[in-house]
Design a protein around this motif. Structure first.
Motif, mmCIF file in Angstrom:
data_model
loop_
_atom_site.group_PDB
_atom_site.id
_atom_site.type_symbol
_atom_site.label_atom_id
_atom_site.label_comp_id
_atom_site.label_asym_id
_atom_site.label_seq_id
_atom_site.Cartn_x
_atom_site.Cartn_y
_atom_site.Cartn_z
ATOM 1 N N HIS A 82 5.889 3.563 0.562
ATOM 2 C CA HIS A 82 4.818 2.197 0.707
ATOM 3 C C HIS A 82 5.124 1.754 2.046
ATOM 4 C CE1 HIS A 82 4.304 1.762 -3.681
ATOM 5 N NE2 HIS A 82 5.823 1.708 -4.114
ATOM 6 N N TYR A 92 0.723 -4.343 3.413
ATOM 7 C CA TYR A 92 -1.130 -4.385 4.230
ATOM 8 C C TYR A 92 -1.303 -6.363 4.011
ATOM 9 C CZ TYR A 92 -6.259 -4.774 4.574
ATOM 10 O OH TYR A 92 -7.266 -5.311 5.643
ATOM 11 N N ASN A 132 0.901 -1.110 0.207
ATOM 12 C CA ASN A 132 -0.365 -0.054 -0.196
ATOM 13 C C ASN A 132 0.922 1.170 0.106
ATOM 14 O OD1 ASN A 132 0.596 0.298 2.613
ATOM 15 N ND2 ASN A 132 -0.855 -0.602 3.453
#
Length: 170
Positions: free
Chosen positions: A78, A81, A70
């Motif tokens: 980043h 997830y 994500n």
């Protein structure tokens, strides 16, 4: 032992997903096929990753973590997830879940990602307690929304007007 999933692990990952869906009391929701997961994990546009937990004695797979990247617009980097984390009941308490989360945390640290994030069902007290023991904190101020099925199809079928607000090229 934790290792990166390989193409030959896909049938086992599908079984883990089905077992997880049964545990979460939603077995009819687990519809992903081996072909779909193989494409998602190993296809030309693969954007999903998985790790397998193996029993240290037998080498048999006992759990898995499936995740994707994500992005935090606030942090500018980043994160990971975690879509699914599952360890078979007979292997729970053996450190496999913690080892899977540790591996994902290592990836975050090594790559400079700012977070490792996941959702857990409100009734799943054993998992909530486990996550809290690792230092994870619930994001109680956020509510997860989902658009799926008919409402997703209906919204996706609309023109959206001159400026759909989607923020991208048409």
């Amino acid at each position: 032992m934790i290792r990166t999933a390989r193409p030959e692990d896909v049938p086992q990952i599908v079984r883990f997903v089905q077992e997880l869906a049964l545990y979460e009391k939603l077995p009819e929701e687990a519809k992903a096929t081996e072909e779909q997961l193989h494409t998602a994990l190993f296809g030309p546009e693969a954007a999903v990753f998985a790790h397998i937990a193996e029993d240290d004695t037998t080498g048999r797979p006992v759990g898995f973590a499936l995740w994707f990247l994500n992005f935090s617009t606030w942090d500018g980097v980043h994160g990971i997830y975690l879509e699914d984390l599952y360890v078979r009941p007979e292997a729970r308490g053996g450190g496999h879940g913690k080892a899977l989360l540790t591996e994902l945390a290592r990836i975050c640290v090594r790559r400079g990602y700012s977070r490792l994030q996941w959702s857990v069902l409100d009734w799943n007290e054993p998992s909530i307690g486990f996550y809290r023991s690792l230092g994870a904190v619930p994001q109680d101020e956020w509510t997860v929304f989902r658009l799926a099925g008919g409402p997703l199809a209906a919204l996706g079928a609309t023109d959206g007007g001159a400026d759909s607000g989607a923020g991208g090229p048409r």
